[in-house]
Design a protein around this motif. Structure first.
Motif, mmCIF file in Angstrom:
data_model
loop_
_atom_site.group_PDB
_atom_site.id
_atom_site.type_symbol
_atom_site.label_atom_id
_atom_site.label_comp_id
_atom_site.label_asym_id
_atom_site.label_seq_id
_atom_site.Cartn_x
_atom_site.Cartn_y
_atom_site.Cartn_z
ATOM 1 N N TYR A 11 -6.727 -5.478 -1.403
ATOM 2 C CA TYR A 11 -7.853 -5.126 -0.530
ATOM 3 C C TYR A 11 -8.525 -6.388 0.006
ATOM 4 O O TYR A 11 -8.882 -6.475 1.183
ATOM 5 N N ALA A 71 -1.807 -3.724 -12.410
ATOM 6 C CA ALA A 71 -1.668 -3.116 -11.087
ATOM 7 C C ALA A 71 -3.043 -3.022 -10.417
ATOM 8 O O ALA A 71 -3.176 -3.266 -9.218
ATOM 9 N N GLY A 72 -4.061 -2.694 -11.204
ATOM 10 C CA GLY A 72 -5.408 -2.556 -10.651
ATOM 11 C C GLY A 72 -5.919 -3.864 -10.066
ATOM 12 O O GLY A 72 -6.464 -3.893 -8.959
ATOM 13 N N ILE A 73 -5.709 -4.965 -10.787
ATOM 14 C CA ILE A 73 -6.178 -6.261 -10.289
ATOM 15 C C ILE A 73 -5.355 -6.678 -9.062
ATOM 16 O O ILE A 73 -5.888 -7.220 -8.096
ATOM 17 N N TYR A 121 3.680 -8.124 -12.778
ATOM 18 C CA TYR A 121 4.209 -6.821 -12.368
ATOM 19 C C TYR A 121 5.738 -6.895 -12.265
ATOM 20 O O TYR A 121 6.462 -6.034 -12.782
ATOM 21 N N LEU A 122 6.224 -7.974 -11.633
ATOM 22 C CA LEU A 122 7.679 -8.138 -11.459
ATOM 23 C C LEU A 122 8.400 -8.187 -12.796
ATOM 24 O O LEU A 122 9.506 -7.673 -12.943
ATOM 25 N N VAL A 151 3.728 1.407 -1.727
ATOM 26 C CA VAL A 151 4.061 1.512 -3.156
ATOM 27 C C VAL A 151 2.884 2.136 -3.912
ATOM 28 O O VAL A 151 3.054 2.953 -4.810
ATOM 29 N N HIS A 152 1.705 1.742 -3.483
ATOM 30 C CA HIS A 152 0.516 2.267 -4.153
ATOM 31 C C HIS A 152 0.331 3.763 -3.897
ATOM 32 O O HIS A 152 -0.371 4.448 -4.633
ATOM 33 N N GLY A 153 0.982 4.268 -2.857
ATOM 34 C CA GLY A 153 0.883 5.698 -2.580
ATOM 35 C C GLY A 153 -0.130 6.039 -1.513
ATOM 36 O O GLY A 153 -0.513 7.191 -1.354
ATOM 37 N N LEU A 169 -6.563 -7.758 2.803
ATOM 38 C CA LEU A 169 -6.694 -6.969 4.023
ATOM 39 C C LEU A 169 -8.006 -7.303 4.730
ATOM 40 O O LEU A 169 -8.039 -7.488 5.956
ATOM 41 N N PHE A 188 0.827 -1.212 0.000
ATOM 42 C CA PHE A 188 0.000 0.000 0.000
ATOM 43 C C PHE A 188 0.859 1.260 0.000
ATOM 44 O O PHE A 188 0.433 2.309 -0.465
ATOM 45 N N LEU A 204 -4.175 -4.721 -6.963
ATOM 46 C CA LEU A 204 -4.715 -3.903 -5.880
ATOM 47 C C LEU A 204 -6.012 -4.499 -5.337
ATOM 48 O O LEU A 204 -6.235 -4.527 -4.123
ATOM 49 N N VAL A 205 -6.844 -5.010 -6.233
ATOM 50 C CA VAL A 205 -8.076 -5.680 -5.801
ATOM 51 C C VAL A 205 -7.715 -6.819 -4.855
ATOM 52 O O VAL A 205 -8.292 -6.976 -3.772
ATOM 53 N N LEU A 222 0.321 -1.973 -17.997
ATOM 54 C CA LEU A 222 0.578 -2.061 -16.570
ATOM 55 C C LEU A 222 -0.633 -1.683 -15.722
ATOM 56 O O LEU A 222 -0.885 -2.275 -14.676
ATOM 57 N N GLY A 223 -1.394 -0.695 -16.182
ATOM 58 C CA GLY A 223 -2.529 -0.207 -15.402
ATOM 59 C C GLY A 223 -3.452 -1.313 -14.909
ATOM 60 O O GLY A 223 -3.622 -1.500 -13.711
#
Ligand code: HEM
Lengths: 531, 200
Positions: free
Chosen positions: B164, B156-158, B136-137, B32-34, B167, B30, B160-161, B152-153
């Motif tokens: 979450y 990265a989005g998946i 990604y790597l 890295v995600h900003g 978490l 998270f 991120l899913v 990449l978008g």
């Protein structure tokens, strides 16, 4: 006792090797490399009355030198862009500093490698008109007089002329200069390239007088106490042709490291460092396909203590002081922020570059091209983007300002600035006369109506390479409001967000937390009640 | 009822190592995600990429272990008793004296709800993270791998899913396993010592 004796013996040795030896060795290397001592050449053992006479003497041995130079951009001030066919070069382009060379020749050509380019009649085929000394002087005493059309001062003269407060240009000792010629140096290249735009550091911002003897912090390669590169260490030469061009840049150089047997020239970082230069960090090497070396390794430009000009507004020029002379206002550091001859300036130091995708192909808005005067005019523009394998993210100095244009024809205009005639702007301060004469010199008719339009000029930043511990850190781009905030069209980790995923994501996290917490509270509630 | 070794030494090691790694993956991921600044982008990203390999190594080891020991059967979903367990956690648990409807045995150590949750973790969340994570790597090698069409978008989005989802899983899992046992902390102790009371 023994210790003291040792110190006594060591100290002079140390002093010799510490102080004397470096000086001695530095002085010997230059002349050691050459097999010729020019002071011993008969052709140079004479008094010279002018620069061209020296050149004549040079040509008696270096028979092909002028012919070689005649082919270079340094001489022709013309560059035919082989990619887009545009005719560029100082002779042709319009900039947003002093705008254009036409009609202002004697002033501008104090940075031409020739003698006598004072108007259009200059003979570009003259071999004697090539100025050997301006590049090959090693004495530091050879200086072109600012309005001498390329000639140095042949007698003591101030600039401005006949002004006791002006800067003194001593009569040059041509014999001495000619007998001491050698390789080019940061000082000789810098004599013009540090002063582009009419003053120290004005134009580029990464080339100014601080680069004459830079320390390691300012430039790792030119570091006077370290690698001590000269300009030609990278801008390799052959037949007087110098590698590297701002008009046609290699935005990505995949030709590999230049080794003997390859005819390629240097001038790009990659030609020495290759495309995978970071030994201990693969992630950094992963960046070299999309990010130019300069983008990280030149964290700021104008870092050497000299400011560079970032804004030039011609529209305010013309104000006079009480004595009727052009008004001059200086900032606390002594830089002109207003000059009656030129208008308003903004100067900056330690400037963070702007970043753009760049494919190396510069396209200029040339004289006669219709401009859109309702928006900012791009003096030059270029292609490139995240999906173009031949472009990378490059750092730029963006010079902005306002300059005159022909309101009716909707073209950039050229002012005739310098001269003793009535049309010269710096004489009569009459825009219409100056623009008519300036445009006329390039064969363009002026409509009679001028305005001022805002322009932008993009300069790739390539010098003032900082030590690696000072290079741009990851988070300076991989963050919100970082250096690449405005560069869009691709996904940048750490900056870019997925608003929908994150909104749903954080809501689910929050609901889970609340659920867990609520569950626990209800349990506590019943636990207390049922006890 | 008897006290038996329910979680073998490997299983406990795997569980806690994974827990630690996942916590660090979330912390660094998270960042890295900003989402915040903690270690700094460079450190966070370095650590995330290094630990990613450790985590993948651990996952492979665990998959191997599950198949060789047959323990993978512990995660086979079942509806038997499922509603009773749900009812227990939504109603029964609030009242003293209501017993957990699921009786642990050595052969079935997870209740039906656990089975579903862990199966979802193993079949959905983890693969999502490591497929997109591996992509990604190897972002720089996509063209060479014939994946030049990817961008990449979305990857990265998946990813991120997945993050979450992880978490959410971790929050619920920590609560359920650390704070809902009777006697208190029994599940936690079980995962530390390996021993739990089970039906014969
Ligand atoms: C619990 C497990 C994990 C979590 C919670 C997690 C979370 C995240 C998050 C939130 C990001 C930021 C994405 C973005 O904004 O672009 C990220 C980036 C990344 N993740 Fe993961 N991740 C996990 C596992 C993995 C695994 C297993 C791998 C590799 C196989 C991996 C590889 C990466 C990579 C390469 C990045 C980009 C960061 C960089 O370039 O340094 N992650 N992760």
């Amino acid at each position: 006792m023994i210790e003291r004796a040792a110190v006594r013996a060591l100290l002079p040795t140390l002093v010799f090797f510490g102080l004397v030896w470096p000086v001695w060795s530095a002085e010997t290397t230059q002349s050691d490399e050459s097999t010729a001592d020019h002071s011993k050449f008969e052709a140079l053992q004479q008094e010279f009355a002018s620069g061209p006479e020296v050149t004549k003497a040079c040509l008696t041995c270096h028979t092909e030198a002028s012919k070689q130079l005649h082919k270079t951009t340094h001489w022709t001030w013309a560059f035919d862009n082989p990619v887009n066919g545009q005719e560029l070069g100082k002779k042709n382009v319009i900039n947003n500093f002093c705008v254009a060379t036409a009609t202002n020749w004697p002033r501008c050509t104090s940075c031409h490698i020739g003698y006598g380019w004072k108007d259009d009649s200059f003979d570009l085929t003259s071999e004697e008109a090539v100025d050997c000394l301006v590049c090959h002087d090693t004495t530091g005493s050879y200086k072109k007089y600012p309005t001498g059309a390329g000639h140095p001062a042949y007698e003591d003269k101030t600039f401005p002329p006949n002004n006791p407060k002006g800067k003194m240009f001593k009569k040059v000792d041509l014999k001495k200069v000619a007998q001491s010629v050698g390789k080019t140096s940061r000082a000789t290249c810098g004599a013009c390239h540090f002063y582009g735009g009419g003053g120290d550091g004005v134009k580029h911002g990464h080339l100014d007088s601080s680069m004459k003897n830079p320390d390691k912090n300012l430039d790792v390669h030119m570091d006077k106490d370290g690698l001590n590169f000269t300009c030609t260490t990278c801008h390799t030469t052959g037949s007087h042709e110098v590698a590297g061009s701002r008009y046609l840049t290699k935005a990505v150089d995949r030709r590999g490291i230049v080794i003997p047997g390859r005819s390629d020239v240097r001038a790009s970082c990659e030609s020495c460092h290759g495309m995978a230069p970071h030994e201990s960090d693969d992630k950094l090497n992963d960046h070299t396909d999309k990010v130019a070396c300069e983008s990280c390794h030149i964290p700021q430009f104008a870092r050497g203590g000299r400011k560079t000009k970032m804004w030039w507004d011609w529209s305010t020029a013309g104000k006079k002081n009480a004595k009727g002379k052009p008004l001059v206002t200086k900032d606390a550091d002594g830089y002109d922020v207003y000059h009656g001859k030129k208008g308003d300036f903004v100067w900056e130091e330690n400037v963070v570059p702007e970043y753009y995708w760049f494919d190396g192909n510069m396209r200029y808005t040339l004289l006669g091209e219709t401009i859109d005067d309702t928006s900012v005019v791009q003096i030059n523009s270029f292609g490139g983007g995240p999906d173009d394998a031949n472009s990378r993210i490059w750092p730029f100095k963006v010079m902005r300002g306002k300059q005159p244009y022909d309101k009716v024809e909707k073209i950039l205009a050229i002012p005739h600035l310098f001269g003793k005639d009535e049309a010269a702007f710096w004489k009569s301060f009459d825009w219409d006369k100056a623009l008519e004469a300036g445009l006329m010199a390039r064969g363009v008719k002026y409509s009679g109506q001028h305005g001022f339009v805002e322009t932008e000029y993009y300069w790739p930043v390539t010098h003032m390479v900082a030590p690696k511990d000072q290079s741009v850190a990851c988070n300076e781009c991989h963050s919100n409001n970082g250096r690449l905030e405005n560069l869009r069209g691709f996904y940048l980790p750490g900056r870019d967000e997925f608003p929908l995923i994150s909104r749903i994501g954080w809501w689910l996290v929050l609901l889970t937390l609340l659920g867990v917490l609520g569950h626990a509270l209800i349990r506590i509630f019943f636990w207390i009640r049922e006890r | 009822m008897s006290r038996e070794l329910v979680f073998s030494r490997f299983e406990r090691f795997w569980h806690w190592a994974q827990a630690l790694l996942v916590i660090f993956m979330m912390l660094t991921g998270f960042e890295v995600h900003g989402s915040y600044t903690l270690l700094g982008y460079e450190q966070a990203s370095d650590l995330h990429r290094t630990l990613a390999w450790v985590l993948i190594g651990l996952w492979i080891l665990a998959i191997f272990w599950h198949f060789t020991t047959g323990e993978w059967r512990q995660y086979l979903p079942t509806t038997q008793n499922l509603m009773a367990v749900v009812k227990y956690y939504t109603v029964g648990i609030f009242h003293a004296g209501v017993e957990h409807p699921f009786k642990k045995t050595r052969r079935a150590k997870h209740n039906p709800l656990q089975r579903l949750a862990y199966l979802f973790l193993k079949l959905a969340i983890n693969p999502l993270l490591w497929i997109t994570g591996l992509l990604y790597l190897f972002y720089n090698d996509w063209p060479a791998l014939g994946l030049g069409g990817l961008s990449l978008g979305p990857v990265a989005g998946i990813h991120l899913v997945g993050a979450y989802a992880m978490l959410v899983f971790v929050i619920a899992h920590v609560y359920m396993s650390a704070f809902t046992a009777h006697p208190a902390f029994a599940y936690l102790k079980g995962m530390i010592t390996g021993y739990e009371e089970v039906e014969d």
